[in-house]
Design a protein around this motif. Structure first.
Motif, PDB file in Angstrom:
ATOM      1  N   GLU A   1      67.192  61.247  60.888  1.00  0.00           N
ATOM      2  CA  GLU A   1      66.655  59.918  60.574  1.00  0.00           C
ATOM      3  C   GLU A   1      65.751  59.388  61.678  1.00  0.00           C
ATOM      4  O   GLU A   1      64.702  58.812  61.420  1.00  0.00           O
ATOM      5  CB  GLU A   1      67.808  58.943  60.312  1.00  0.00           C
ATOM      6  CG  GLU A   1      68.371  59.074  58.908  1.00  0.00           C
ATOM      7  CD  GLU A   1      69.688  58.320  58.749  1.00  0.00           C
ATOM      8  OE1 GLU A   1      70.114  57.684  59.727  1.00  0.00           O
ATOM      9  OE2 GLU A   1      70.269  58.383  57.647  1.00  0.00           O
TER      10      GLU A   1
ATOM     11  N   ILE B   1      62.452  61.345  61.654  1.00  0.00           N
ATOM     12  CA  ILE B   1      61.620  60.938  60.519  1.00  0.00           C
ATOM     13  C   ILE B   1      60.955  59.608  60.805  1.00  0.00           C
ATOM     14  O   ILE B   1      59.761  59.419  60.557  1.00  0.00           O
ATOM     15  CB  ILE B   1      62.484  60.874  59.244  1.00  0.00           C
ATOM     16  CG1 ILE B   1      62.799  62.303  58.776  1.00  0.00           C
ATOM     17  CG2 ILE B   1      61.774  60.108  58.133  1.00  0.00           C
ATOM     18  CD1 ILE B   1      63.702  62.382  57.571  1.00  0.00           C
TER      19      ILE B   1
ATOM     20  N   MET C   1      56.942  59.065  61.116  1.00  0.00           N
ATOM     21  CA  MET C   1      56.229  58.148  60.228  1.00  0.00           C
ATOM     22  C   MET C   1      55.480  57.073  61.015  1.00  0.00           C
ATOM     23  O   MET C   1      54.354  56.719  60.671  1.00  0.00           O
ATOM     24  CB  MET C   1      57.205  57.514  59.231  1.00  0.00           C
ATOM     25  CG  MET C   1      57.602  58.475  58.110  1.00  0.00           C
ATOM     26  SD  MET C   1      58.875  57.813  56.989  1.00  0.00           S
ATOM     27  CE  MET C   1      57.900  56.749  55.938  1.00  0.00           C
TER      28      MET C   1
ATOM     29  N   PHE D   1      58.667  67.001  56.792  1.00  0.00           N
ATOM     30  CA  PHE D   1      57.798  66.636  55.653  1.00  0.00           C
ATOM     31  C   PHE D   1      57.135  67.893  55.136  1.00  0.00           C
ATOM     32  O   PHE D   1      56.603  68.675  55.910  1.00  0.00           O
ATOM     33  CB  PHE D   1      56.748  65.620  56.091  1.00  0.00           C
ATOM     34  CG  PHE D   1      57.344  64.314  56.517  1.00  0.00           C
ATOM     35  CD1 PHE D   1      57.595  63.314  55.581  1.00  0.00           C
ATOM     36  CD2 PHE D   1      57.673  64.087  57.846  1.00  0.00           C
ATOM     37  CE1 PHE D   1      58.163  62.110  55.971  1.00  0.00           C
ATOM     38  CE2 PHE D   1      58.255  62.883  58.241  1.00  0.00           C
ATOM     39  CZ  PHE D   1      58.497  61.894  57.305  1.00  0.00           C
TER      40      PHE D   1
ATOM     41  N   GLU E   1      52.564  64.473  51.330  1.00  0.00           N
ATOM     42  CA  GLU E   1      53.874  63.862  51.133  1.00  0.00           C
ATOM     43  C   GLU E   1      54.175  62.847  52.227  1.00  0.00           C
ATOM     44  O   GLU E   1      54.724  61.776  51.972  1.00  0.00           O
ATOM     45  CB  GLU E   1      54.962  64.948  51.121  1.00  0.00           C
ATOM     46  CG  GLU E   1      56.254  64.490  50.483  1.00  0.00           C
ATOM     47  CD  GLU E   1      57.478  65.160  51.103  1.00  0.00           C
ATOM     48  OE1 GLU E   1      58.230  65.802  50.384  1.00  0.00           O
ATOM     49  OE2 GLU E   1      57.651  65.026  52.335  1.00  0.00           O
ATOM     50  N   LEU E   2      53.781  63.186  53.439  1.00  0.00           N
ATOM     51  CA  LEU E   2      53.995  62.280  54.572  1.00  0.00           C
ATOM     52  C   LEU E   2      53.320  60.935  54.335  1.00  0.00           C
ATOM     53  O   LEU E   2      53.945  59.868  54.455  1.00  0.00           O
ATOM     54  CB  LEU E   2      53.456  62.937  55.856  1.00  0.00           C
ATOM     55  CG  LEU E   2      53.363  62.073  57.111  1.00  0.00           C
ATOM     56  CD1 LEU E   2      54.709  61.456  57.468  1.00  0.00           C
ATOM     57  CD2 LEU E   2      52.835  62.894  58.286  1.00  0.00           C
TER      58      LEU E   2
ATOM     59  N   LYS F   1      52.276  59.675  51.572  1.00  0.00           N
ATOM     60  CA  LYS F   1      52.825  59.014  50.390  1.00  0.00           C
ATOM     61  C   LYS F   1      54.098  58.250  50.726  1.00  0.00           C
ATOM     62  O   LYS F   1      54.293  57.116  50.294  1.00  0.00           O
ATOM     63  CB  LYS F   1      53.102  60.040  49.291  1.00  0.00           C
ATOM     64  CG  LYS F   1      53.554  59.401  48.008  1.00  0.00           C
ATOM     65  CD  LYS F   1      53.648  60.383  46.854  1.00  0.00           C
ATOM     66  CE  LYS F   1      54.335  59.686  45.683  1.00  0.00           C
ATOM     67  NZ  LYS F   1      54.056  60.310  44.396  1.00  0.00           N
ATOM     68  N   GLU F   2      54.961  58.856  51.540  1.00  0.00           N
ATOM     69  CA  GLU F   2      56.203  58.168  51.923  1.00  0.00           C
ATOM     70  C   GLU F   2      55.916  56.927  52.761  1.00  0.00           C
ATOM     71  O   GLU F   2      56.599  55.912  52.648  1.00  0.00           O
ATOM     72  CB  GLU F   2      57.126  59.139  52.664  1.00  0.00           C
ATOM     73  CG  GLU F   2      57.667  60.214  51.732  1.00  0.00           C
ATOM     74  CD  GLU F   2      58.970  60.819  52.236  1.00  0.00           C
ATOM     75  OE1 GLU F   2      59.584  60.255  53.153  1.00  0.00           O
ATOM     76  OE2 GLU F   2      59.362  61.877  51.697  1.00  0.00           O
TER      77      GLU F   2
ATOM     78  N   VAL G   1      54.748  54.198  50.217  1.00  0.00           N
ATOM     79  CA  VAL G   1      55.858  53.684  49.407  1.00  0.00           C
ATOM     80  C   VAL G   1      56.758  52.781  50.239  1.00  0.00           C
ATOM     81  O   VAL G   1      57.146  51.684  49.810  1.00  0.00           O
ATOM     82  CB  VAL G   1      56.673  54.856  48.808  1.00  0.00           C
ATOM     83  CG1 VAL G   1      57.969  54.356  48.214  1.00  0.00           C
ATOM     84  CG2 VAL G   1      55.843  55.581  47.750  1.00  0.00           C
ATOM     85  N   LYS G   2      57.050  53.213  51.442  1.00  0.00           N
ATOM     86  CA  LYS G   2      57.882  52.404  52.343  1.00  0.00           C
ATOM     87  C   LYS G   2      57.226  51.045  52.608  1.00  0.00           C
ATOM     88  O   LYS G   2      57.877  50.004  52.558  1.00  0.00           O
ATOM     89  CB  LYS G   2      58.082  53.160  53.660  1.00  0.00           C
ATOM     90  CG  LYS G   2      59.001  52.471  54.659  1.00  0.00           C
ATOM     91  CD  LYS G   2      59.072  53.297  55.953  1.00  0.00           C
ATOM     92  CE  LYS G   2      59.609  52.465  57.117  1.00  0.00           C
ATOM     93  NZ  LYS G   2      59.312  53.090  58.428  1.00  0.00           N
TER      94      LYS G   2
ATOM     95  N   ASN H   1      57.277  48.739  49.497  1.00  0.00           N
ATOM     96  CA  ASN H   1      58.625  48.197  49.283  1.00  0.00           C
ATOM     97  C   ASN H   1      58.929  47.060  50.250  1.00  0.00           C
ATOM     98  O   ASN H   1      59.502  46.038  49.850  1.00  0.00           O
ATOM     99  CB  ASN H   1      59.672  49.308  49.438  1.00  0.00           C
ATOM    100  CG  ASN H   1      59.727  50.199  48.207  1.00  0.00           C
ATOM    101  OD1 ASN H   1      59.372  49.769  47.108  1.00  0.00           O
ATOM    102  ND2 ASN H   1      60.141  51.435  48.394  1.00  0.00           N
TER     103      ASN H   1
ATOM    104  N   ASP I   1      52.058  54.589  42.100  1.00  0.00           N
ATOM    105  CA  ASP I   1      52.919  53.711  42.884  1.00  0.00           C
ATOM    106  C   ASP I   1      52.305  52.328  43.018  1.00  0.00           C
ATOM    107  O   ASP I   1      52.986  51.311  42.880  1.00  0.00           O
ATOM    108  CB  ASP I   1      53.133  54.308  44.287  1.00  0.00           C
ATOM    109  CG  ASP I   1      53.897  55.633  44.224  1.00  0.00           C
ATOM    110  OD1 ASP I   1      55.028  55.612  43.735  1.00  0.00           O
ATOM    111  OD2 ASP I   1      53.348  56.658  44.637  1.00  0.00           O
TER     112      ASP I   1
END
Lengths: 191, 191
Positions: B14, B17, B21, B56, B61-62, B64-65, B68-69, B72, B128
């Motif tokens: 965690e 990551i 990010m 990742f 994908e990196l 994109k996350e 999205v984060k 949110n 998204d």
DNA sequence: TATTTTTGACCGTCCGTTCAGTCGAAAAAA
DNA sequence: TTTTTTCGACTGAACGGACGGTCAAAAATA
């Protein structure tokens, strides 16, 4: 003497340059500048990669010339280059022409927004853009000062932001964005 | 058995990551997504390229996350997710929170605008974004309908364009854009 | 020692740019 | 009229470098 007269050569060059710039605008607008290869542009123009480099010394110079050309034509369209103070009618005309420009030069504006959002590429054209926006800002500040609004500079920045936002949203989805209705709303709120 | 307990492993993962990010957001926001290499991101995070791919599965994908984060967390900030009808106070609060978000998440918004202006990359996150914008649109249309404005949908689109434009102009020049004054103007005109 | 984390050299691909050479149209010479 | 010459438009293979992604091996840890 040369096998072709200088006039013939000149004509060929001008036509090719025109063709290349049109093709480049199309390819760049559709795929984004960084994701477009010179090969694709040359292919679209029906010429070889090598010839493209005979007319433009780099990819960056090519896109820069496209932007400068587009900005100059916009200045002509909105016809604000000579006045410093404008009437309310002229203000409405300016906004209207800006909206028309977005619609009739869709590809140019797609490229424009694509470029200014990419830091390394923006550096190429930032100066040109500021030279172009500054006079507009001054005219608008002058306009709002005469109108007696509370904060003329902020009002001008708000209007320009509004136009930027419309451009952004319109190019993202031209079919569904109610641009004419939005134009009415903006003129009502900002004039 | 494993040399580390599952809890230790989980915690390490965690943290890594999170680090990656954050670094990626920084590098992407500064240089643009396409112009940023994975090596640069890994370097900034103080790890090797290989390890990044342990967490990742691709560059896409990196990013994109990250998006999205960010979306949110914005939804949480503006607190509009539960209501469908809002009062004028809630409207003002919504606009205010949007402005605050732009200021306190500058890097996120730089990346956001960078991505949506790049056709091939936009495709990754377009769904998204729409899922996120749609509820807002509906709430705004509902708000303007109740207010009895002439064209509620156009009014809502105009406001969203306005916010987009402010975001665009603010991230381009945060020091000089008079964001607080512009906020006042917008609330006055659109509430 | 057993297992996982971490490394960075390496691979295949793509892309901007170059350049040695081809070709054809028109001027010059015959 | 015919032939030769000239010059610039035009081609595309090749180059150098960068980048996303992989993997075998090394380092670190319980």
């Amino acid at each position: 003497m040369s096998p072709r007269t200088t006039n013939q050569v000149k004509k060929i060059r001008e036509e090719r340059i025109e063709e290349i710039m049109n093709s480049a605008l199309e390819v760049f607008a559709e795929n984004g500048y960084l994701s477009s290869s010179i090969s694709k542009v040359a292919q679209h123009a029906g010429i070889s990669k090598g010839l493209l480099y005979n007319y433009f010394k780099s990819k960056d110079e090519l896109v820069k010339e496209i932007i400068v050309k587009g900005l100059n034509s916009l200045i002509k369209d909105v016809k604000l280059h000579e006045n410093i103070t404008i009437s309310e009618d002229q203000f409405v005309f300016f906004v209207h022409r800006s909206f028309k420009s977005i619609q009739s030069n869709l590809k140019f504006w797609k490229l424009y927004y694509n470029l200014i959002m990419q830091p390394p590429v923006l550096a190429l054209i930032a100066d040109d853009i500021w030279q172009y926006v500054m006079p507009f800002m001054n005219i608008l500040i002058n306009y709002y000062t005469k109108k007696g609004v509370e904060n003329p500079e902020a009002e001008a920045r708000a209007l320009i932001a509004m136009l930027d936002g419309v451009g952004l949203d319109y190019i993202s989805d031209p079919k569904n964005f109610p641009i004419n209705e939005v134009e009415k709303i903006i003129i009502k709120k900002f004039k």
